[in-house]
Design a protein around this motif. Structure first.
Motif, PDB file in Angstrom:
ATOM      1  N   GLN A  13      47.712 -21.664   3.928  1.00 52.10           N
ATOM      2  CA  GLN A  13      48.410 -22.227   5.042  1.00 52.10           C
ATOM      3  C   GLN A  13      48.661 -23.708   4.634  1.00 52.10           C
ATOM      4  O   GLN A  13      49.679 -24.490   5.054  1.00 52.10           O
ATOM      5  CB  GLN A  13      47.791 -22.088   6.426  1.00 52.10           C
ATOM      6  CG  GLN A  13      48.649 -22.522   7.535  1.00 52.10           C
ATOM      7  CD  GLN A  13      49.989 -22.159   7.662  1.00 52.10           C
ATOM      8  OE1 GLN A  13      50.386 -21.133   7.695  1.00 52.10           O
ATOM      9  NE2 GLN A  13      51.038 -23.119   7.720  1.00 52.10           N
ATOM     10  N   ASP A  14      47.610 -24.449   3.997  1.00 53.53           N
ATOM     11  CA  ASP A  14      47.726 -25.726   3.778  1.00 53.53           C
ATOM     12  C   ASP A  14      48.916 -26.010   2.919  1.00 53.53           C
ATOM     13  O   ASP A  14      49.545 -27.118   2.606  1.00 53.53           O
ATOM     14  CB  ASP A  14      46.439 -26.553   3.495  1.00 53.53           C
ATOM     15  CG  ASP A  14      45.341 -26.487   4.563  1.00 53.53           C
ATOM     16  OD1 ASP A  14      45.747 -26.393   6.024  1.00 53.53           O
ATOM     17  OD2 ASP A  14      44.139 -26.649   4.272  1.00 53.53           O
ATOM     18  N   VAL A  15      48.908 -25.213   1.864  1.00 57.91           N
ATOM     19  CA  VAL A  15      49.924 -25.576   0.740  1.00 57.91           C
ATOM     20  C   VAL A  15      51.246 -25.164   1.299  1.00 57.91           C
ATOM     21  O   VAL A  15      52.378 -25.861   1.059  1.00 57.91           O
ATOM     22  CB  VAL A  15      49.511 -24.450  -0.458  1.00 57.91           C
ATOM     23  CG1 VAL A  15      50.658 -24.332  -1.601  1.00 57.91           C
ATOM     24  CG2 VAL A  15      48.110 -24.550  -1.114  1.00 57.91           C
ATOM     25  N   THR A  24      52.160 -25.884   4.293  1.00 58.04           N
ATOM     26  CA  THR A  24      52.646 -26.768   5.212  1.00 58.04           C
ATOM     27  C   THR A  24      53.017 -27.936   4.323  1.00 58.04           C
ATOM     28  O   THR A  24      53.827 -28.867   4.629  1.00 58.04           O
ATOM     29  CB  THR A  24      51.349 -27.344   5.982  1.00 58.04           C
ATOM     30  OG1 THR A  24      50.910 -26.088   6.881  1.00 58.04           O
ATOM     31  CG2 THR A  24      51.541 -28.550   6.851  1.00 58.04           C
ATOM     32  N   ALA A  25      52.326 -28.244   3.274  1.00 52.48           N
ATOM     33  CA  ALA A  25      52.775 -29.363   2.282  1.00 52.48           C
ATOM     34  C   ALA A  25      54.021 -28.856   1.715  1.00 52.48           C
ATOM     35  O   ALA A  25      54.930 -30.065   1.474  1.00 52.48           O
ATOM     36  CB  ALA A  25      51.821 -29.514   1.073  1.00 52.48           C
ATOM     37  N   LYS A  26      54.462 -27.843   1.184  1.00 58.43           N
ATOM     38  CA  LYS A  26      55.658 -27.620   0.633  1.00 58.43           C
ATOM     39  C   LYS A  26      56.878 -27.611   1.815  1.00 58.43           C
ATOM     40  O   LYS A  26      57.908 -28.326   1.567  1.00 58.43           O
ATOM     41  CB  LYS A  26      55.786 -26.031   0.359  1.00 58.43           C
ATOM     42  CG  LYS A  26      55.108 -25.795  -0.920  1.00 58.43           C
ATOM     43  CD  LYS A  26      55.112 -24.226  -1.233  1.00 58.43           C
ATOM     44  CE  LYS A  26      54.443 -23.720  -2.510  1.00 58.43           C
ATOM     45  NZ  LYS A  26      54.534 -22.275  -2.954  1.00 58.43           N
ATOM     46  N   ASP A  27      56.553 -27.258   3.063  1.00 52.99           N
ATOM     47  CA  ASP A  27      57.533 -27.522   4.265  1.00 52.99           C
ATOM     48  C   ASP A  27      57.838 -29.040   4.532  1.00 52.99           C
ATOM     49  O   ASP A  27      58.893 -29.285   4.578  1.00 52.99           O
ATOM     50  CB  ASP A  27      57.063 -26.721   5.335  1.00 52.99           C
ATOM     51  CG  ASP A  27      56.881 -25.439   5.143  1.00 52.99           C
ATOM     52  OD1 ASP A  27      57.475 -24.784   4.694  1.00 52.99           O
ATOM     53  OD2 ASP A  27      56.260 -24.703   6.208  1.00 52.99           O
ATOM     54  N   LYS A  28      56.863 -29.607   4.491  1.00 56.88           N
ATOM     55  CA  LYS A  28      56.774 -31.260   4.737  1.00 56.88           C
ATOM     56  C   LYS A  28      57.698 -31.929   3.588  1.00 56.88           C
ATOM     57  O   LYS A  28      58.599 -32.712   3.788  1.00 56.88           O
ATOM     58  CB  LYS A  28      55.564 -31.865   4.827  1.00 56.88           C
ATOM     59  CG  LYS A  28      55.387 -33.314   5.052  1.00 56.88           C
ATOM     60  CD  LYS A  28      53.949 -33.853   5.391  1.00 56.88           C
ATOM     61  CE  LYS A  28      54.021 -35.212   5.906  1.00 56.88           C
ATOM     62  NZ  LYS A  28      52.802 -35.821   6.105  1.00 56.88           N
ATOM     63  N   PHE A  29      57.326 -31.642   2.344  1.00 49.06           N
ATOM     64  CA  PHE A  29      58.073 -31.896   1.080  1.00 49.06           C
ATOM     65  C   PHE A  29      59.621 -31.353   1.401  1.00 49.06           C
ATOM     66  O   PHE A  29      60.520 -32.434   1.033  1.00 49.06           O
ATOM     67  CB  PHE A  29      57.550 -31.234  -0.434  1.00 49.06           C
ATOM     68  CG  PHE A  29      58.541 -31.848  -1.438  1.00 49.06           C
ATOM     69  CD1 PHE A  29      58.464 -32.985  -1.969  1.00 49.06           C
ATOM     70  CD2 PHE A  29      59.395 -30.870  -1.937  1.00 49.06           C
ATOM     71  CE1 PHE A  29      59.382 -33.293  -2.832  1.00 49.06           C
ATOM     72  CE2 PHE A  29      60.157 -31.217  -2.824  1.00 49.06           C
ATOM     73  CZ  PHE A  29      60.183 -32.416  -3.479  1.00 49.06           C
ATOM     74  N   ASN A  30      59.935 -30.284   1.621  1.00 54.44           N
ATOM     75  CA  ASN A  30      61.421 -29.871   1.656  1.00 54.44           C
ATOM     76  C   ASN A  30      62.016 -30.518   2.905  1.00 54.44           C
ATOM     77  O   ASN A  30      63.170 -30.884   2.703  1.00 54.44           O
ATOM     78  CB  ASN A  30      61.463 -28.178   2.074  1.00 54.44           C
ATOM     79  CG  ASN A  30      61.252 -27.724   0.536  1.00 54.44           C
ATOM     80  OD1 ASN A  30      61.716 -28.202  -0.569  1.00 54.44           O
ATOM     81  ND2 ASN A  30      60.345 -26.247   0.745  1.00 54.44           N
TER      82      ASN A  30
END
Length: 92
Positions: free
Chosen positions: A75-77, A79-85
């Protein structure tokens, strides 16, 4: 365990890894601030060598059990991907 002066092999390798990280930061700053294409090319080549050194040192430390990483929760990974995108899309 190998000793150099008062330092253990683990301490020396950790210091070497930290030094490589600092060198990488310096090269990155030089690359991003340089207006000379040839200088940028030289710095980029040097930084690639630093990345290789960092990986080699990390692998040697990890094999000895001196550098352990925890796996990030899925889930943390995500979340980080979503934030970057999201940031990437805002820059368009």
């Amino acid at each position: 365990m190998l000793h150099q002066g008062n330092f253990t092999e683990k301490e020396l390798m950790n210091d070497l890894l930290m030094s490589e990280k600092q060198v990488s930061s310096a090269y990155t700053a030089g690359i991003t601030e340089s207006s000379c294409p040839k200088l940028r090319q030289v710095l980029e080549s040097c930084e690639k060598n630093v990345f290789t050194n960092q990986e080699d040192i990390f692998k040697a430390m990890a094999q000895r059990g001196w550098y352990n990483l925890k796996m990030a929760p899925t889930q943390d990974v995500q979340t980080a991907k979503d934030k970057f995108n999201q940031m990437k899309n805002e820059l368009r």
